[in-house]
Design a protein around this motif. Sequence first.
Motif, PDB file in Angstrom:
ATOM      1  N   GLU A 104     -18.710 -27.489  29.650  1.00 27.37           N
ATOM      2  CA  GLU A 104     -18.369 -27.165  31.045  1.00 27.37           C
ATOM      3  C   GLU A 104     -18.443 -28.473  31.813  1.00 27.37           C
ATOM      4  OE1 GLU A 104     -21.103 -24.306  32.693  1.00 27.37           O
ATOM      5  OE2 GLU A 104     -21.433 -23.390  30.736  1.00 27.37           O
ATOM      6  N   ALA A 105     -17.381 -28.859  32.448  1.00 26.89           N
ATOM      7  CA  ALA A 105     -17.415 -30.157  33.138  1.00 26.89           C
ATOM      8  C   ALA A 105     -16.569 -30.146  34.406  1.00 26.89           C
ATOM      9  CB  ALA A 105     -16.928 -31.261  32.199  1.00 26.89           C
ATOM     10  N   GLU A 106     -17.010 -30.997  35.337  1.00 21.93           N
ATOM     11  CA  GLU A 106     -16.238 -31.205  36.558  1.00 21.93           C
ATOM     12  C   GLU A 106     -15.531 -32.551  36.444  1.00 21.93           C
ATOM     13  OE1 GLU A 106     -18.408 -30.869  40.223  1.00 21.93           O
ATOM     14  OE2 GLU A 106     -16.681 -31.488  41.425  1.00 21.93           O
ATOM     15  N   HIS A 107     -14.275 -32.565  36.754  1.00 21.86           N
ATOM     16  CA  HIS A 107     -13.464 -33.779  36.604  1.00 21.86           C
ATOM     17  C   HIS A 107     -13.243 -34.426  37.964  1.00 21.86           C
ATOM     18  CE1 HIS A 107     -11.992 -33.079  32.364  1.00 21.86           C
ATOM     19  NE2 HIS A 107     -12.670 -31.978  32.639  1.00 21.86           N
ATOM     20  N   MET A 108     -13.684 -35.677  38.074  1.00 18.95           N
ATOM     21  CA  MET A 108     -13.522 -36.388  39.350  1.00 18.95           C
ATOM     22  C   MET A 108     -12.046 -36.486  39.739  1.00 18.95           C
ATOM     23  SD  MET A 108     -16.450 -36.907  40.480  1.00 18.95           S
ATOM     24  CE  MET A 108     -17.453 -35.752  39.590  1.00 18.95           C
ATOM     25  N   CYS A 109     -11.169 -36.529  38.753  1.00 15.84           N
ATOM     26  CA  CYS A 109      -9.745 -36.631  39.086  1.00 15.84           C
ATOM     27  C   CYS A 109      -9.239 -35.345  39.739  1.00 15.84           C
ATOM     28  CB  CYS A 109      -8.906 -37.005  37.867  1.00 15.84           C
ATOM     29  SG  CYS A 109      -8.992 -35.842  36.516  1.00 15.84           S
ATOM     30  N   MET A 110      -9.990 -34.259  39.570  1.00 19.23           N
ATOM     31  CA  MET A 110      -9.638 -33.010  40.261  1.00 19.23           C
ATOM     32  C   MET A 110     -10.393 -32.862  41.570  1.00 19.23           C
ATOM     33  SD  MET A 110      -9.389 -29.986  37.417  1.00 19.23           S
ATOM     34  CE  MET A 110      -9.318 -28.655  38.630  1.00 19.23           C
ATOM     35  N   SER A 111     -11.610 -33.450  41.628  1.00 16.90           N
ATOM     36  CA  SER A 111     -12.449 -33.277  42.825  1.00 16.90           C
ATOM     37  C   SER A 111     -12.080 -34.248  43.941  1.00 16.90           C
ATOM     38  CB  SER A 111     -13.927 -33.507  42.494  1.00 16.90           C
ATOM     39  OG  SER A 111     -14.275 -32.916  41.294  1.00 16.90           O
ATOM     40  N   LEU A 112     -11.725 -35.480  43.540  1.00 16.55           N
ATOM     41  CA  LEU A 112     -11.580 -36.547  44.541  1.00 16.55           C
ATOM     42  C   LEU A 112     -10.144 -36.778  44.977  1.00 16.55           C
ATOM     43  CD1 LEU A 112     -13.883 -39.253  42.895  1.00 16.55           C
ATOM     44  CD2 LEU A 112     -14.501 -37.568  44.623  1.00 16.55           C
ATOM     45  N   ARG A 113      -9.214 -36.285  44.186  1.00 12.65           N
ATOM     46  CA  ARG A 113      -7.817 -36.590  44.487  1.00 12.65           C
ATOM     47  C   ARG A 113      -6.990 -35.347  44.140  1.00 12.65           C
ATOM     48  NH1 ARG A 113      -5.574 -36.419  40.051  1.00 12.65           N
ATOM     49  NH2 ARG A 113      -3.551 -36.989  40.898  1.00 12.65           N
ATOM     50  N   GLY A 114      -5.672 -35.472  44.281  1.00  6.34           N
ATOM     51  CA  GLY A 114      -4.799 -34.366  43.887  1.00  6.34           C
ATOM     52  C   GLY A 114      -5.197 -33.074  44.589  1.00  6.34           C
ATOM     53  N   VAL A 115      -5.556 -32.067  43.787  1.00  4.25           N
ATOM     54  CA  VAL A 115      -5.856 -30.755  44.371  1.00  4.25           C
ATOM     55  C   VAL A 115      -7.204 -30.706  45.088  1.00  4.25           C
ATOM     56  CG1 VAL A 115      -4.395 -29.442  42.812  1.00  4.25           C
ATOM     57  CG2 VAL A 115      -6.731 -29.955  42.133  1.00  4.25           C
ATOM     58  N   LYS A 116      -8.040 -31.744  44.896  1.00  8.39           N
ATOM     59  CA  LYS A 116      -9.367 -31.824  45.541  1.00  8.39           C
ATOM     60  C   LYS A 116     -10.176 -30.536  45.334  1.00  8.39           C
ATOM     61  CE  LYS A 116      -8.736 -35.543  48.775  1.00  8.39           C
ATOM     62  NZ  LYS A 116      -7.478 -35.799  49.443  1.00  8.39           N
ATOM     63  N   ALA A 117     -10.199 -30.095  44.086  1.00  5.70           N
ATOM     64  CA  ALA A 117     -10.912 -28.862  43.752  1.00  5.70           C
ATOM     65  C   ALA A 117     -12.371 -29.180  43.461  1.00  5.70           C
ATOM     66  CB  ALA A 117     -10.256 -28.193  42.552  1.00  5.70           C
ATOM     67  N   THR A 118     -13.102 -29.517  44.511  1.00  6.08           N
ATOM     68  CA  THR A 118     -14.516 -29.867  44.343  1.00  6.08           C
ATOM     69  C   THR A 118     -15.301 -28.682  43.808  1.00  6.08           C
ATOM     70  OG1 THR A 118     -14.290 -31.340  46.222  1.00  6.08           O
ATOM     71  CG2 THR A 118     -16.535 -30.847  45.505  1.00  6.08           C
ATOM     72  N   GLY A 119     -16.145 -28.949  42.812  1.00  7.63           N
ATOM     73  CA  GLY A 119     -17.012 -27.898  42.291  1.00  7.63           C
ATOM     74  C   GLY A 119     -16.353 -27.056  41.213  1.00  7.63           C
ATOM     75  N   SER A 120     -15.060 -27.218  41.023  1.00  9.98           N
ATOM     76  CA  SER A 120     -14.387 -26.454  39.984  1.00  9.98           C
ATOM     77  C   SER A 120     -14.760 -27.011  38.613  1.00  9.98           C
ATOM     78  CB  SER A 120     -12.876 -26.528  40.203  1.00  9.98           C
ATOM     79  OG  SER A 120     -12.200 -26.229  39.007  1.00  9.98           O
ATOM     80  N   ARG A 121     -15.168 -26.143  37.720  1.00 10.19           N
ATOM     81  CA  ARG A 121     -15.567 -26.593  36.388  1.00 10.19           C
ATOM     82  C   ARG A 121     -14.559 -26.105  35.361  1.00 10.19           C
ATOM     83  NH1 ARG A 121     -21.033 -28.165  36.393  1.00 10.19           N
ATOM     84  NH2 ARG A 121     -21.739 -27.318  34.430  1.00 10.19           N
ATOM     85  N   THR A 122     -14.281 -26.980  34.424  1.00 14.78           N
ATOM     86  CA  THR A 122     -13.379 -26.627  33.333  1.00 14.78           C
ATOM     87  C   THR A 122     -14.226 -26.272  32.115  1.00 14.78           C
ATOM     88  OG1 THR A 122     -11.755 -28.169  34.189  1.00 14.78           O
ATOM     89  CG2 THR A 122     -11.488 -27.475  31.899  1.00 14.78           C
ATOM     90  N   ILE A 123     -13.896 -25.167  31.468  1.00 14.06           N
ATOM     91  CA  ILE A 123     -14.658 -24.733  30.294  1.00 14.06           C
ATOM     92  C   ILE A 123     -13.762 -24.758  29.061  1.00 14.06           C
ATOM     93  CG2 ILE A 123     -16.024 -22.869  29.263  1.00 14.06           C
ATOM     94  CD1 ILE A 123     -16.789 -21.991  32.035  1.00 14.06           C
ATOM     95  N   THR A 124     -14.254 -25.426  28.010  1.00 18.57           N
ATOM     96  CA  THR A 124     -13.511 -25.477  26.754  1.00 18.57           C
ATOM     97  C   THR A 124     -14.453 -25.080  25.625  1.00 18.57           C
ATOM     98  OG1 THR A 124     -14.058 -27.833  26.706  1.00 18.57           O
ATOM     99  CG2 THR A 124     -11.827 -27.258  27.390  1.00 18.57           C
ATOM    100  N   SER A 125     -13.884 -24.601  24.539  1.00 21.60           N
ATOM    101  CA  SER A 125     -14.736 -24.227  23.405  1.00 21.60           C
ATOM    102  C   SER A 125     -14.019 -24.485  22.091  1.00 21.60           C
ATOM    103  CB  SER A 125     -15.132 -22.745  23.503  1.00 21.60           C
ATOM    104  OG  SER A 125     -13.990 -21.927  23.365  1.00 21.60           O
ATOM    105  N   SER A 126     -14.833 -24.666  21.051  1.00 17.13           N
ATOM    106  CA  SER A 126     -14.300 -24.823  19.702  1.00 17.13           C
ATOM    107  C   SER A 126     -15.309 -24.215  18.732  1.00 17.13           C
ATOM    108  CB  SER A 126     -14.078 -26.317  19.404  1.00 17.13           C
ATOM    109  OG  SER A 126     -13.600 -26.484  18.079  1.00 17.13           O
ATOM    110  N   VAL A 127     -14.854 -23.329  17.871  1.00 18.89           N
ATOM    111  CA  VAL A 127     -15.764 -22.668  16.916  1.00 18.89           C
ATOM    112  C   VAL A 127     -15.192 -22.735  15.501  1.00 18.89           C
ATOM    113  CG1 VAL A 127     -16.979 -21.080  18.460  1.00 18.89           C
ATOM    114  CG2 VAL A 127     -14.727 -20.466  17.596  1.00 18.89           C
ATOM    115  N   HIS A 128     -16.112 -22.814  14.555  1.00 18.71           N
ATOM    116  CA  HIS A 128     -15.739 -22.877  13.136  1.00 18.71           C
ATOM    117  C   HIS A 128     -16.544 -21.853  12.337  1.00 18.71           C
ATOM    118  CE1 HIS A 128     -13.442 -26.697  12.960  1.00 18.71           C
ATOM    119  NE2 HIS A 128     -14.227 -27.095  13.946  1.00 18.71           N
TER     120      HIS A 128
END
Length: 213
Positions: free
Chosen positions: A169-193
């Motif tokens: 789960e991570a927040e991307h500065m490129c989304m928070s500080l510029r462009g859509v300025k989606a501060t606080g939005s977290r991206t969730i990714t997963s990988s399972v084996h």
Amino acid sequence: MSIANLEHEIADLGGTENGARHLRVVNDHEKVNLPAAERAVRDLLVALGRNPSSPHLADTPRRVAKSFTEMLTPREFDLTTFPNDEHYDELVLARDIPVQSLCEHHMLPFTGVAHVGYLPGERILGLSKLARVVELFARDLQVQERLTVQVAGWLQENLAPKGVGVVIEAEHMCMSLRGVKATGSRTITSSVHGVLREDGRSRQEFFSLTRGS
Ligand SMILES: [Zn+2]
């Protein structure tokens, strides 16, 4: 070098009397050329209409080059594993491992946490090593999806557990500080084996534990 060719030299340092096995993990990225990086930062400042000779900015190229070097250089570590003598067969999960990486599209940080779990097979590992494996791939120019897949794949390959799962789960500065300025939005990714991918109940258990209470 390209990310796709990222390889890690693993030297088997042999076992010890208690069955511990140590693998020295070294990343094989090309070393940062510090003077060239400093010159490039100075050029970037000029291109941005700033004056790198001003007293306020005089030391900035050196600091920036050093910062990027640190953010792009994972530390070497020994992956220590032990025989699973007790035949422990429940999920081992390390939650909230800090993730600090750099998005390869903007060279801006993305930060958050990783939850890394595995179902032990023949061997178990020191839990602190899960954080080092995350760092091994995070200190790079990355996208979150690939980082997640790399951590899971590396553990599957080098620990050979019955199953492994990684959620980031991570927040991307490129989304928070510029462009859509989606501060606080977290991206969730997963990988399972393995079992965590194939067995519905194990999979569900893993994902509910990563969500916490
Ligand atoms: Zn980005």
